[in-house]
Design an enzyme around this catalytic site. Sequence first.
Site, PDB file in Angstrom:
ATOM      1  N   LYS A  83      39.251  27.453  30.433  1.00  0.00           N
ATOM      2  CA  LYS A  83      39.474  27.928  31.808  1.00  0.00           C
ATOM      3  C   LYS A  83      38.307  28.843  32.157  1.00  0.00           C
ATOM      4  CE  LYS A  83      40.942  30.850  34.396  1.00  0.00           C
ATOM      5  NZ  LYS A  83      40.089  31.378  35.484  1.00  0.00           N
TER       6      LYS A  83
ATOM      7  N   GLU B   3      37.336  39.429  23.196  1.00  0.00           N
ATOM      8  CA  GLU B   3      36.019  40.054  23.428  1.00  0.00           C
ATOM      9  C   GLU B   3      36.121  40.760  24.772  1.00  0.00           C
ATOM     10  OE1 GLU B   3      33.101  41.232  24.568  1.00  0.00           O
ATOM     11  OE2 GLU B   3      32.105  39.308  24.861  1.00  0.00           O
TER      12      GLU B   3
ATOM     13  N   CYS C 279      28.951  42.707  28.725  1.00  0.00           N
ATOM     14  CA  CYS C 279      29.876  43.455  27.864  1.00  0.00           C
ATOM     15  C   CYS C 279      29.111  44.361  26.903  1.00  0.00           C
ATOM     16  CB  CYS C 279      30.781  42.497  27.120  1.00  0.00           C
ATOM     17  SG  CYS C 279      29.884  41.140  26.384  1.00  0.00           S
TER      18      CYS C 279
ATOM     19  N   GLU D  97      34.005  51.499  31.104  1.00  0.00           N
ATOM     20  CA  GLU D  97      33.003  50.504  31.484  1.00  0.00           C
ATOM     21  C   GLU D  97      32.882  50.465  33.012  1.00  0.00           C
ATOM     22  OE1 GLU D  97      34.186  46.407  30.517  1.00  0.00           O
ATOM     23  OE2 GLU D  97      32.200  46.119  29.650  1.00  0.00           O
TER      24      GLU D  97
HETATM   25  P1  NAD Z   1      39.208  39.323  33.996  1.00  0.00           P
HETATM   26  O1  NAD Z   1      39.365  39.829  32.630  1.00  0.00           O
HETATM   27  O2  NAD Z   1      40.351  39.519  34.919  1.00  0.00           O
HETATM   28  O3  NAD Z   1      38.862  37.748  33.973  1.00  0.00           O
HETATM   29  C1  NAD Z   1      38.316  37.063  32.860  1.00  0.00           C
HETATM   30  C2  NAD Z   1      38.926  35.667  32.797  1.00  0.00           C
HETATM   31  O4  NAD Z   1      40.348  35.782  32.640  1.00  0.00           O
HETATM   32  C3  NAD Z   1      38.714  34.827  34.062  1.00  0.00           C
HETATM   33  O5  NAD Z   1      38.564  33.464  33.712  1.00  0.00           O
HETATM   34  C4  NAD Z   1      40.024  35.020  34.809  1.00  0.00           C
HETATM   35  O6  NAD Z   1      40.311  33.971  35.709  1.00  0.00           O
HETATM   36  C5  NAD Z   1      41.017  35.046  33.674  1.00  0.00           C
HETATM   37  N1  NAD Z   1      42.271  35.737  33.963  1.00  0.00           N
HETATM   38  C6  NAD Z   1      42.492  36.742  34.854  1.00  0.00           C
HETATM   39  N2  NAD Z   1      43.784  37.124  34.811  1.00  0.00           N
HETATM   40  C7  NAD Z   1      44.397  36.352  33.880  1.00  0.00           C
HETATM   41  C8  NAD Z   1      45.718  36.302  33.353  1.00  0.00           C
HETATM   42  N3  NAD Z   1      46.684  37.114  33.790  1.00  0.00           N
HETATM   43  N4  NAD Z   1      45.984  35.406  32.382  1.00  0.00           N
HETATM   44  C9  NAD Z   1      45.013  34.586  31.908  1.00  0.00           C
HETATM   45  N5  NAD Z   1      43.748  34.588  32.365  1.00  0.00           N
HETATM   46  C10 NAD Z   1      43.434  35.476  33.332  1.00  0.00           C
HETATM   47  O7  NAD Z   1      37.906  39.940  34.588  1.00  0.00           O
HETATM   48  P2  NAD Z   1      37.497  40.080  36.132  1.00  0.00           P
HETATM   49  O8  NAD Z   1      38.656  40.351  37.011  1.00  0.00           O
HETATM   50  O9  NAD Z   1      36.693  38.890  36.467  1.00  0.00           O
HETATM   51  O10 NAD Z   1      36.604  41.379  36.033  1.00  0.00           O
HETATM   52  C11 NAD Z   1      37.230  42.663  35.968  1.00  0.00           C
HETATM   53  C12 NAD Z   1      36.558  43.557  34.955  1.00  0.00           C
HETATM   54  O11 NAD Z   1      36.572  42.914  33.677  1.00  0.00           O
HETATM   55  C13 NAD Z   1      35.100  43.818  35.185  1.00  0.00           C
HETATM   56  O12 NAD Z   1      34.884  44.887  36.041  1.00  0.00           O
HETATM   57  C14 NAD Z   1      34.614  44.142  33.808  1.00  0.00           C
HETATM   58  O13 NAD Z   1      34.811  45.482  33.486  1.00  0.00           O
HETATM   59  C15 NAD Z   1      35.466  43.308  32.924  1.00  0.00           C
HETATM   60  N6  NAD Z   1      34.768  42.125  32.445  1.00  0.00           N
HETATM   61  C16 NAD Z   1      34.301  42.140  31.187  1.00  0.00           C
HETATM   62  C17 NAD Z   1      33.635  41.033  30.707  1.00  0.00           C
HETATM   63  C18 NAD Z   1      33.096  40.993  29.324  1.00  0.00           C
HETATM   64  O14 NAD Z   1      32.235  40.184  29.007  1.00  0.00           O
HETATM   65  N7  NAD Z   1      33.583  41.816  28.445  1.00  0.00           N
HETATM   66  C19 NAD Z   1      33.431  39.920  31.492  1.00  0.00           C
HETATM   67  C20 NAD Z   1      33.944  39.932  32.791  1.00  0.00           C
HETATM   68  C21 NAD Z   1      34.619  41.045  33.244  1.00  0.00           C
END
Ligand code: NAD
Length: 486
Positions: free
Chosen positions: A180, A255, A289, A388
Site C-alpha cells: 500500500k 520504521e 526519517c 520530529e
Molecule cells: P503516516 O504514517 O500517516 O502514513 C504512512 C503510510 O501509512 C501511508 O501509506 C498512509 O496511507 C498509511 N496509513 C495512514 N494511516 C493508516 C492507518 N490507520 N492504517 C494503516 N495505514 C495507514 O504519515 P503521513 O500522514 O503521511 O505523515 C505524517 C508524519 O509522519 C510526518 O509529518 C512525519 O513526521 C512522519 N513520517 C515519517 C516517515 C518516515 O520515513 N519515518 C515517512 C512519512 C511520514
Amino acid sequence: MHSLPVMPPDKAFIGGEWVASATTLKVEGPSHGETISQIARCGHREVENAALAADKAFSGQLGSWSSWSARRRGEWLLVLADAIKNDHDRLAALECADTGKPMAQADADITACERYFRFYGGAADKLHGETIPFDNGFAVMTLREPYGVCAQIIPWNYPAQIFGRCVAAALAAGNTVVLKPAEDACLSVLRLAELASECGLPAGALNVVPGLGREAGVALAAHSGIQHLSFTGSPETGTLVAQAAARHHVPVTMELGGKSPQIIFADADLDAALDAVVKGIVQNAGQTCSAGSRLLIQEEVAEAFLSRLADRFSSLRCDAGEADADCGPLINARQKSVLESRLASALADGVKVLAEGRLAEAAPAGGHFVVPQVLVGIPDGHELLREELFGPVLVVQCFKGESDALAQANATDFGLCAGVWTADGGRQLRLAKQIRSGQVFVNNYGAAGGIELPFGGVGRSGHGREKGFEGLRSFTRIKTVAIRHG
Ligand code: NAD
C-alpha cells in the site's frame, strides 16, 4: 510539467492485472500545487483480492513464485534491476513531479532502487540456515523459510527507494507482497510494478493497492491473510498498524522516523562536517526519517562553525523539483501549515532564526515551500529538541564535553541515526557504543544511503531491521528440524 506514466495510474495492480477501483483520488504535484494524476482509491474489496492473489502466488495456485528456486528468484531480480536502469529517466521524472524533490535527488533515489534489486538479486541464493551440534544420534538443522504474504505500507517521502528496500528483500526471500503506497506519492511505485510485470514476474507475486491510509491501509494491516507486515511512517500510525497486526499475531517491522543528532567536537574535520550537516537536513526538504535534524556543537568551535553554517544556509534556494535547486517543496499544504505553526510557536517561546535560505524568484506560487533554516536559543527540554519536524529545519545545541554531548544526544525517545565527528579514536568508539540509536556514523553521515547496511531504530524510531542481509533475514523465519538417526 513532466509527461504522465505509461501504466494506467488510476488502477490498482492485483493478480498481474490493472484493476479499476470504484472511485479515484487526485494526486497533486507539490512543486506547483496542481493536479498531475488520478490514482485508484482501494478499499476492503481490492485489499481482499490482492491478499488472495498473493496467497495463491505463494501457495502455487496462481503463477509459480513459490516454485522458483532461490537462484532463479535472484536472477529475476537482476533482470528487473536492468529494467529499472533502462527506465531510469522516466522513473526519476515521475518521482520528481510526484514528490517535488529536486531532480538530482530523484535521480539518486532511482539509482538506489535499482541497487536494492541488484543487492537482493545477488543475495537471494546466499541465505541459508545452520546445522547445530546436538545429542549423539541426532542431526539438527535450521531452515530459513519465507513467511508467505507480506504486507508493506510505505510513505510518500521516498516511494521508489522504499519500494526497493521492502519489495526486493521480500521477493528475494521467496515471499509474495501486497504493498500500500502513500496517497500523496505513488506514481513511481506503479511504474515499478508495471516493469516487474513486463519482466515476467508471476501474477500475484506483487500487488499494489493505492488509496487512503484509513481505507486501504486499515484494511491491509488488519487482514487475516498476511503473515508479515512492514510499516514506514509516523510513530502514531505505526502504533495503530502494529495493534491491528497483533490481532493475528503477525510479526511487524516498524520504521518510524527520528530526531537524529550530528555531534561535532572541536578536533573534527570541520569542513567535512559542515557539508554533511547541511546535506543531512536539506536533503528531501528535511522529509527524511534519518535526517540529521539536531546539531550538537562543542562550545569552543561553536561561534566559528555557526557563522559558516549561517553563510551556507543563507545561500540555499528553494524551487520546484524540476529546477533542481538546493531544496524542493514539502509534500502537501497540510505538512507546510503544521510545520509553520510549530515554527511560529517556537519563535513565541524565544527561539531565534540564525539563518535561512530563500525562495527562488521563479518558484511556482502554488508550491508548498518552506525555506531551510537554522534555529538557535532553544530552551532546554523544548519539543523542538525532541520531536520530529519533518522539514528543512536544523536545531542547534552547544555542549562542553563528551558526557554532556552524550546526554544531549540521548535526550529524545527517538533513536534512528547519529553522526559523531571527532579525530579521537577512543571517543569515536565510546560514543558509538553509548548512543542510543540503530546506526552511528563516525566522520560521515548516512554512508550515502548504505543499501548494504542494516537500518532501523530503537525506542520511538521503531524496531526490526531493513537493508543489507539483516533486512533479507527479517523476511524469513526459522524452522528447526531435528533428525534422530541413531
Ligand atoms: P503516516 O504514517 O500517516 O502514513 C504512512 C503510510 O501509512 C501511508 O501509506 C498512509 O496511507 C498509511 N496509513 C495512514 N494511516 C493508516 C492507518 N490507520 N492504517 C494503516 N495505514 C495507514 O504519515 P503521513 O500522514 O503521511 O505523515 C505524517 C508524519 O509522519 C510526518 O509529518 C512525519 O513526521 C512522519 N513520517 C515519517 C516517515 C518516515 O520515513 N519515518 C515517512 C512519512 C511520514
